[in-house]
Design an enzyme around this catalytic site. Structure first.
Site, PDB file in Angstrom:
ATOM      1  N   THR A 129       0.829  -1.344  -0.186  1.00  0.00           N
ATOM      2  CA  THR A 129       0.092  -0.145   0.090  1.00  0.00           C
ATOM      3  C   THR A 129       0.788   1.308  -0.001  1.00  0.00           C
ATOM      4  OG1 THR A 129      -1.288  -1.324   1.702  1.00  0.00           O
ATOM      5  CG2 THR A 129      -2.027   1.045   1.276  1.00  0.00           C
ATOM      6  N   TRP A 173       3.892   1.663  -0.730  1.00  0.00           N
ATOM      7  CA  TRP A 173       4.786   1.769  -2.127  1.00  0.00           C
ATOM      8  C   TRP A 173       3.650   2.424  -3.160  1.00  0.00           C
ATOM      9  CZ3 TRP A 173       6.440  -3.258  -4.944  1.00  0.00           C
ATOM     10  CH2 TRP A 173       7.409  -3.193  -6.009  1.00  0.00           C
ATOM     11  N   HIS A 211      -8.103  -0.576   3.672  1.00  0.00           N
ATOM     12  CA  HIS A 211      -7.966  -2.168   3.332  1.00  0.00           C
ATOM     13  C   HIS A 211      -9.473  -2.830   3.375  1.00  0.00           C
ATOM     14  CE1 HIS A 211      -3.507  -1.926   3.794  1.00  0.00           C
ATOM     15  NE2 HIS A 211      -3.476  -1.701   4.717  1.00  0.00           N
ATOM     16  N   MET A 225      13.041   4.111  -0.269  1.00  0.00           N
ATOM     17  CA  MET A 225      11.863   4.337   0.660  1.00  0.00           C
ATOM     18  C   MET A 225      12.165   4.036   2.046  1.00  0.00           C
ATOM     19  SD  MET A 225       8.353   3.693  -1.710  1.00  0.00           S
ATOM     20  CE  MET A 225       7.216   4.177  -0.083  1.00  0.00           C
TER      21      MET A 225
HETATM   22  P1  A3P Z   1       7.631  -6.993   3.819  1.00  0.00           P
HETATM   23  O1  A3P Z   1       7.018  -6.904   5.045  1.00  0.00           O
HETATM   24  O2  A3P Z   1       7.677  -8.265   3.252  1.00  0.00           O
HETATM   25  O3  A3P Z   1       9.134  -6.418   3.652  1.00  0.00           O
HETATM   26  P2  A3P Z   1       1.906  -2.205   3.097  1.00  0.00           P
HETATM   27  O4  A3P Z   1       2.331  -0.925   2.653  1.00  0.00           O
HETATM   28  O5  A3P Z   1       0.555  -2.653   2.503  1.00  0.00           O
HETATM   29  O6  A3P Z   1       1.652  -2.301   4.544  1.00  0.00           O
HETATM   30  O7  A3P Z   1       2.811  -3.384   2.819  1.00  0.00           O
HETATM   31  C1  A3P Z   1       4.084  -3.373   3.400  1.00  0.00           C
HETATM   32  C2  A3P Z   1       4.910  -4.238   2.438  1.00  0.00           C
HETATM   33  O8  A3P Z   1       5.315  -3.714   1.336  1.00  0.00           O
HETATM   34  C3  A3P Z   1       6.340  -4.829   3.496  1.00  0.00           C
HETATM   35  O9  A3P Z   1       6.663  -5.979   2.851  1.00  0.00           O
HETATM   36  C4  A3P Z   1       7.221  -3.551   2.784  1.00  0.00           C
HETATM   37  O10 A3P Z   1       8.538  -4.016   3.065  1.00  0.00           O
HETATM   38  C5  A3P Z   1       6.967  -3.531   1.284  1.00  0.00           C
HETATM   39  N1  A3P Z   1       7.096  -2.366   0.615  1.00  0.00           N
HETATM   40  C6  A3P Z   1       7.153  -1.209   1.018  1.00  0.00           C
HETATM   41  N2  A3P Z   1       7.740  -0.292   0.284  1.00  0.00           N
HETATM   42  C7  A3P Z   1       8.286  -1.214  -0.761  1.00  0.00           C
HETATM   43  C8  A3P Z   1       8.971  -0.972  -1.921  1.00  0.00           C
HETATM   44  N3  A3P Z   1       9.382   0.347  -2.328  1.00  0.00           N
HETATM   45  N4  A3P Z   1       9.307  -1.812  -2.832  1.00  0.00           N
HETATM   46  C9  A3P Z   1       9.144  -3.244  -2.289  1.00  0.00           C
HETATM   47  N5  A3P Z   1       8.205  -3.601  -1.046  1.00  0.00           N
HETATM   48  C10 A3P Z   1       8.070  -2.585  -0.587  1.00  0.00           C
END
Ligand code: A3P
Length: 275
Positions: A45, A47, A93, A219
């Site tokens: 999300t 990202w 969500h 990020m």
């Molecule tokens: P992991 O826990 O597997 O590292 P959300 O934003 O929906 O909460 O999702 C979080 C997940 O997206 C985490 O996964 C996080 O590391 C991953 N994420 C966040 N930014 C990212 C990016 N720029 N590229 C790849 N994965 C990313």
């Protein structure tokens, strides 16, 4: 809990009442330019949000702070979004059936990110361990069992994805589904496709710059992480990889997961990568 689904405690159910919180989301006054970012938890999300805001605002600057809005369900008074300039990015969500009705009636845009549920499960486990709003302190095996029972906050991954897939069929063109794994492997190509869906014209160079600015490394290094409030350093940008599930699932869990997945998703056309 509301309508058979439990929610994390930052959602103001106690203050406003669960019915009112959810009804206010469904009654939310949409603008045509609003973009809803619809994801099951831990599917990328934050990202996706950054990619969308960079495309819409023609920038490569990460947004200061978390995101301009916290999730729709986390905002007690939705009228506070009246002062947010257009185009607003509204992330949530909540399942498709609870999204703002006007947004759907007007066929406004929805971006939906899907991620391999095994990686979602592992990512969610790490998040739940540290997030006081979820308050989980069991083992990986305990968490896995909770996932399999569909009793985690926000409900089962399957019902979330099946519902939005159905909506995509019912209302062609409104929902753009992209895959975490595809964005990770071919960010430039995927960001271009997303820009096309959003109706944003931008140069190939800009797309490449957005891909660089939203890389996991950038990020993780530069983005403010609200979950710092729990552990001092934050845990949203944990690992950002494909296939971390292999470090957690036992062979038996993997087999059981596949059986449940194939059963629940037997009528689905979602093509998922289990790499
Ligand atoms: P992991 O826990 O597997 O590292 P959300 O934003 O929906 O909460 O999702 C979080 C997940 O997206 C985490 O996964 C996080 O590391 C991953 N994420 C966040 N930014 C990212 C990016 N720029 N590229 C790849 N994965 C990313």
């Amino acid at each position: 809990e509301w309508d058979g689904i439990s929610y994390p405690s930052f959602i103001p159910f106690r203050e406003k009442g669960a019915e009112k919180v959810m009804q206010d989301i469904m009654d939310f006054k949409s603008r045509e330019s609003d973009i809803i970012l619809a994801t099951h938890c831990k599917s990328g999300t934050h990202w996706g949000y950054e990619i969308i805001q960079m495309l819409l605002r023609n920038t490569t600057e990460l947004e200061k702070g978390v995101k301009s809005n916290s999730m729709l369900e986390g905002i007690g008074d939705l009228s506070s979004l009246d002062s947010t300039p257009s185009p607003r990015i509204l992330d949530t969500h909540c399942k498709f059936k609870y999204l703002p009705k006007q947004h759907i009636e007007k066929r406004n845009k929805i971006v939906h990110i899907v991620r391999n549920p095994k990686d979602v499960c592992v990512s969610f486990y790490h998040h739940a361990l540290k997030d006081n709003f979820i308050n989980f302190n069991g083992s990986w095996n305990d968490f896995y069992e909770l996932w399999m029972s569909g009793k985690l906050v926000y409900g089962a991954w399957y019902s979330y994805e099946l519902e939005i897939e159905q909506a995509e069929k019912d209302i062609p063109g409104m929902i753009y589904t992209c895959f975490y794994e595809d964005i990770k492997q071919e960010p430039v190509k995927e960001i271009k496709k997303l820009a096309d869906f959003l109706g944003v014209e931008c140069s190939a160079t800009h797309i490449e710059d957005v891909a660089k600015a939203t890389s996991f490394k950038n990020m993780q290094e530069k983005k403010f992480d609200i979950t710092q409030i729990f552990d001092g350093k934050g845990f949203i940008y944990r690992k950002g990889e494909i296939g971390d599930w292999k470090n957690y699932f036992t062979v038996a869990q993997n087999e059981q997961f596949d059986i449940q997945f194939n059963e629940k998703m037997k009528d689905s056309n979602l093509k998922l990568t289990f790499a």
